[in-house]
Design a protein around this motif. Structure first.
Motif, PDB file in Angstrom:
ATOM      1  N   ASN A   1      -6.315   6.816  -2.235  1.00  0.00           N
ATOM      2  CA  ASN A   1      -7.412   6.181  -1.499  1.00  0.00           C
ATOM      3  C   ASN A   1      -7.994   4.984  -2.249  1.00  0.00           C
ATOM      4  N   TYR A   2      -7.741   4.926  -3.564  1.00  0.00           N
ATOM      5  CA  TYR A   2      -8.342   3.858  -4.388  1.00  0.00           C
ATOM      6  C   TYR A   2      -7.253   3.201  -5.218  1.00  0.00           C
ATOM      7  N   GLN A   3      -6.289   2.657  -4.526  1.00  0.00           N
ATOM      8  CA  GLN A   3      -5.083   2.140  -5.162  1.00  0.00           C
ATOM      9  C   GLN A   3      -5.360   0.970  -6.100  1.00  0.00           C
ATOM     10  N   ASN A   4      -6.481   0.288  -5.877  1.00  0.00           N
ATOM     11  CA  ASN A   4      -6.793  -0.847  -6.742  1.00  0.00           C
ATOM     12  C   ASN A   4      -7.707  -0.482  -7.902  1.00  0.00           C
TER      13      ASN A   4
ATOM     14  N   ASN B   1      -8.805   3.274 -12.800  1.00  0.00           N
ATOM     15  CA  ASN B   1      -9.444   4.479 -13.340  1.00  0.00           C
ATOM     16  C   ASN B   1      -8.885   5.745 -12.693  1.00  0.00           C
ATOM     17  N   THR B   2      -8.266   5.601 -11.543  1.00  0.00           N
ATOM     18  CA  THR B   2      -7.779   6.782 -10.823  1.00  0.00           C
ATOM     19  C   THR B   2      -6.313   7.101 -11.129  1.00  0.00           C
ATOM     20  N   TYR B   3      -5.622   6.222 -11.840  1.00  0.00           N
ATOM     21  CA  TYR B   3      -4.159   6.335 -11.899  1.00  0.00           C
ATOM     22  C   TYR B   3      -3.631   7.567 -12.618  1.00  0.00           C
TER      23      TYR B   3
ATOM     24  N   SER C   1       0.836  -1.204   0.000  1.00  0.00           N
ATOM     25  CA  SER C   1       0.000   0.000   0.000  1.00  0.00           C
ATOM     26  C   SER C   1       0.871   1.254   0.000  1.00  0.00           C
ATOM     27  N   ILE C   2       0.448   2.245  -0.777  1.00  0.00           N
ATOM     28  CA  ILE C   2       1.190   3.513  -0.847  1.00  0.00           C
ATOM     29  C   ILE C   2       1.185   4.184   0.517  1.00  0.00           C
TER      30      ILE C   2
END
Ligand code: GLC
Length: 700
Positions: free
Chosen positions: A527-530, A533-535, A160-161
């Motif tokens: 918050n949504y590392q998986n 779509n957020t990358y 996790s970041i």
């Protein structure tokens, strides 16, 4: 050789030297050398470098993942995802920079790699000019190197970041809490003078019912740009000024640049300059390798710089701040600390400057990038010594990894343009992913001529940035919130007030950044590392875990698409609930910034006020945003807001939960940590979208 822990396996092949990091559970590689670690004194790596002239080049080359994304590297005028980019670190004064300009002011040689949802971090602890290439020059490799020094890097495995940021903060330092008023609204201009003008700006703020905590004095407050002096005509009685400001809740911050005017006795007609004379006598100023004083040109004309690697010079410099503290100055602004030299901004003119550096007497090649860090350290330690009962407050332009221990930073001389505004978001989120949580940019932009629309949209980003300061260059339009007319001023007021209402939430989130290294201003991917779509999202951000903001970053635009990550979301303005994991189209007229609250969150707020601490937080409202199961929870962090007592238990952490209970909600309030006593106050609970709330039971 394999070195294994519960989480990580490091496989080292000795000859040639190749290192691979593997997950201890799955034995899958996370990060592997693509070629042997290289130390090259003859420039053999020339074909993989864009600046091969270096003598002692050291480099590491890693296999580039087919799907690997890269983040971090501190202050870069670039998008969030650094894949296919290459970067240089060499602190540089770059006014009016635009996207792609590199390097700019800071050096943070720390980055994150993310592939298939799993992240690692690499901190290359080397202050020489360094290079990072994330698959730009080759399809096979990501590499980094430096023009000297040792090849030391730290490898952090997440996956996790958040965990990596936590460990990175443990290694390079946690941001201490600034005084709570640092979260208040701040106003600056190059330059407000004389003193009556400073007061006029404050009066306007108060008369117009615009909240304000801090005002700045830029370089014109000094006697001929001599640091640690006040111009007697413009500021005849600084103490009386800060007293009058204090009565209105305003704190004064003064700029202090590294350039000390080269001013031997008799050189100027307007008196002697103790800072130059003392520093020269004690031999604290930088010298060239031939022993000559190094004389750069900055605002005062010919100047000298302190060798901040000398402990006694740092102490001397820190003690000089007594002049400011005796005059009621609340904080210090360190600028031009790359260090900027008008003779030559590339640093060439400084290359033979030798610094003490623990007795090693090293050159500028090693010490440039850490100059601002050590200057901020000298300043911080001085303020701490001179005024131990208060948290130091320093802002800086340049820095190196670890700068978060001493200073807030802002992104330097931006343009008053839409492109520059759009760059705010990836720059802030990137700084947050690089261990620097307290960040901001000149609201409205620094250089050039903006307009009311740009200023409003700029506030709609910065009202939720940790550092919210409107600042403007001397030949740009006046840019205080009222300067473009009432229509715009009214909208800006709405956002400034909202910031002050949200202070309990912002302060709670800032304390989390202090404690854990996880920033307040976040890219969605944190918050949504998986969620891939957020990358690459550059035009939305989150504040903590709970607020999602999708500002308008173009002129004449009043609608936009917003990506909502999985979960459910409430429109902050209408309380309409949306299912996430999709994009929605939202209206955003000029008075509206698309703002969403995560279902399941509980946001503490207080009534708006003119400045932090104007009145006690005697009414706190918990805004409940139930998730689909009727559940919400939140935290409230409190302390005295000014002293370092929070480091020794002088704090209070309260956990609040709400659960749907028949037609109402059952709420529980638990103090889980700390001895700070905030006094008697009223707690309100409001459930989003319900006009009258029935709280069936409150447990405390
Ligand atoms: C630099 C700073 C800017 C300041 C100016 C004058 O350009 O970045 O913020 O106003 O110097 O001191």
């Amino acid at each position: 050789v394999t070195v294994a822990t519960d989480e990580l396996e490091v496989v080292v092949r000795r000859s040639p030297l190749l290192i691979e990091f593997r997950d201890a559970g799955t034995h899958q590689p996370i990060n592997s050398d693509e070629r042997p670690m290289a130390y090259d004194s003859k420039g053999h790596l020339a074909n993989m470098l864009f600046d091969p002239k270096a003598g002692n080049f050291i480099a590491v080359s890693k296999k580039l993942g087919f799907d690997e994304h890269f983040y971090g590297l501190g202050e870069k005028a670039a998008r969030l995802d650094k894949r296919r980019g290459s970067f240089v670190n060499w602190n540089s004064d770059t006014p009016g920079y635009t996207e792609g300009k590199d390097p700019i002011y800071q050096t943070i040689p720390f980055y994150l790699g993310l592939q298939h949802g799993a992240a690692y971090g690499i901190f290359f602890d080397n202050s020489y000019r360094s290079y990072f290439d994330f698959g730009r020059s080759s399809q096979q490799r990501a590499w980094f190197g430096a023009e000297g020094g040792e090849l030391n890097y730290y490898f952090f495995y997440g996956p996790s970041i958040k965990k990596i940021l936590n460990r990175y903060a443990d290694l390079t330092g946690h941001m201490p809490l600034p005084p709570k008023w640092a979260l208040g609204n701040q106003q600056s201009r190059w330059s407000y003078y004389p003193d009556t003008m400073v007061e006029q700006v404050v009066r306007e703020y108060r008369e117009r019912d615009l909240p304000l905590d801090v005002i700045y004095l830029d370089i014109d407050y000094m006697r001929g740009y001599r640091v640690f002096t006040f111009d007697q005509q413009r500021f005849p009685n600084p103490k009386a000024l800060t007293d009058r400001l204090a009565r209105q809740g305003i704190k004064l911050v003064t700029i202090v640049d590294p350039g000390v005017k080269h001013d031997p006795p008799g050189a100027s007609s307007d008196g002697r300059y103790f800072v130059f004379e003392q520093g020269l006598e004690k031999n604290y100023f930088q010298r060239r390798s031939n022993g000559e004083l190094f004389v750069p040109r900055v605002w005062p004309g010919e100047s000298v710089f302190v060798d901040y690697t000398l402990p006694e010079a740092r102490r001397w410099w820190g003690d000089l701040f007594r002049v400011y503290l005796d005059n009621g100055v609340a904080g210090i602004w360190n600028d031009m600390n790359e260090p900027s030299d008008f003779v030559d901004q590339t640093g060439k003119n400084q290359l033979d400057v030798v610094s003490y550096d623990n007795g090693e007497r090293t050159t500028h090649a090693k010490n440039r990038n850490t100059f601002a860090l050590l200057m901020a350290r000298a300043t911080y330690e001085g303020l701490e010594r001179l005024r131990p009962e208060q948290r130091p407050y320093i802002i800086t332009r340049a820095g190196y990894a670890g700068i978060q221990r001493y200073a807030t930073m802002w992104t330097g001389d931006t343009n008053s343009t839409w492109d520059a505004l759009a760059l705010n978001i990836p720059m802030f989120t990137t700084l947050g992913l690089s261990g620097e949580p307290f960040i901001g940019s000149d609201v409205g932009g620094f250089i050039g001529r903006g307009n009311g629309e740009l200023l409003v949209r700029s506030y709609q980003v910065s009202f939720l940035a940790p550092f919210c300061r409107n600042h403007k260059t001397s030949d740009g339009y006046d840019q205080e919130p009222w300067r473009f007319g009432k229509y715009y001023e009214d909208i800006i007021r709405k956002y400034l007030k909202l910031r002050y209402e949200l202070l309990p939430f912002l302060y709670t989130t800032l304390e989390q950044a202090h404690r854990t290294g996880i920033p307040l201003f976040r890219p969605l991917l944190l918050n949504y590392q998986n969620d891939p779509n957020t990358y690459n999202i550059d035009d939305q951000f989150m504040v903590g875990e709970d607020l999602l903001v999708a500002p308008i970053l173009k002129p004449d635009v009043t609608r936009r698409l917003v990506y909502l990550p999985p979960g459910a979301w409430y429109d902050y303005w209408t309380n309409r609930k949306y299912a996430g994991g999709t994009m929605i189209y939202v209206d955003a007229p000029l008075d509206t910034v698309p703002l969403f609250v995560r279902a399941g969150a509980m946001i503490p707020t207080v009534p708006p006020r003119n400045f932090v601490g104007e009145r006690p937080d005697d009414t706190i409202t918990f805004n409940i945003y139930p998730d689909d199961k009727g559940w919400a929870e939140g935290t409230l962090y409190e302390d005295d807001g000014v002293s370092p007592a929070y480091k020794n238990g002088g704090l209070r952490r309260t956990m609040v939960t709400a659960r749907r209970d028949g037609r109402g909600f059952a709420v529980s309030v638990d103090v889980v940590e700390g001895q700070y006593n905030p006094g008697v106050r009223k707690l309100n609970f409001i459930v989003a979208g319900q006009r009258s709330t029935s709280i069936t039971r409150v447990k405390t």
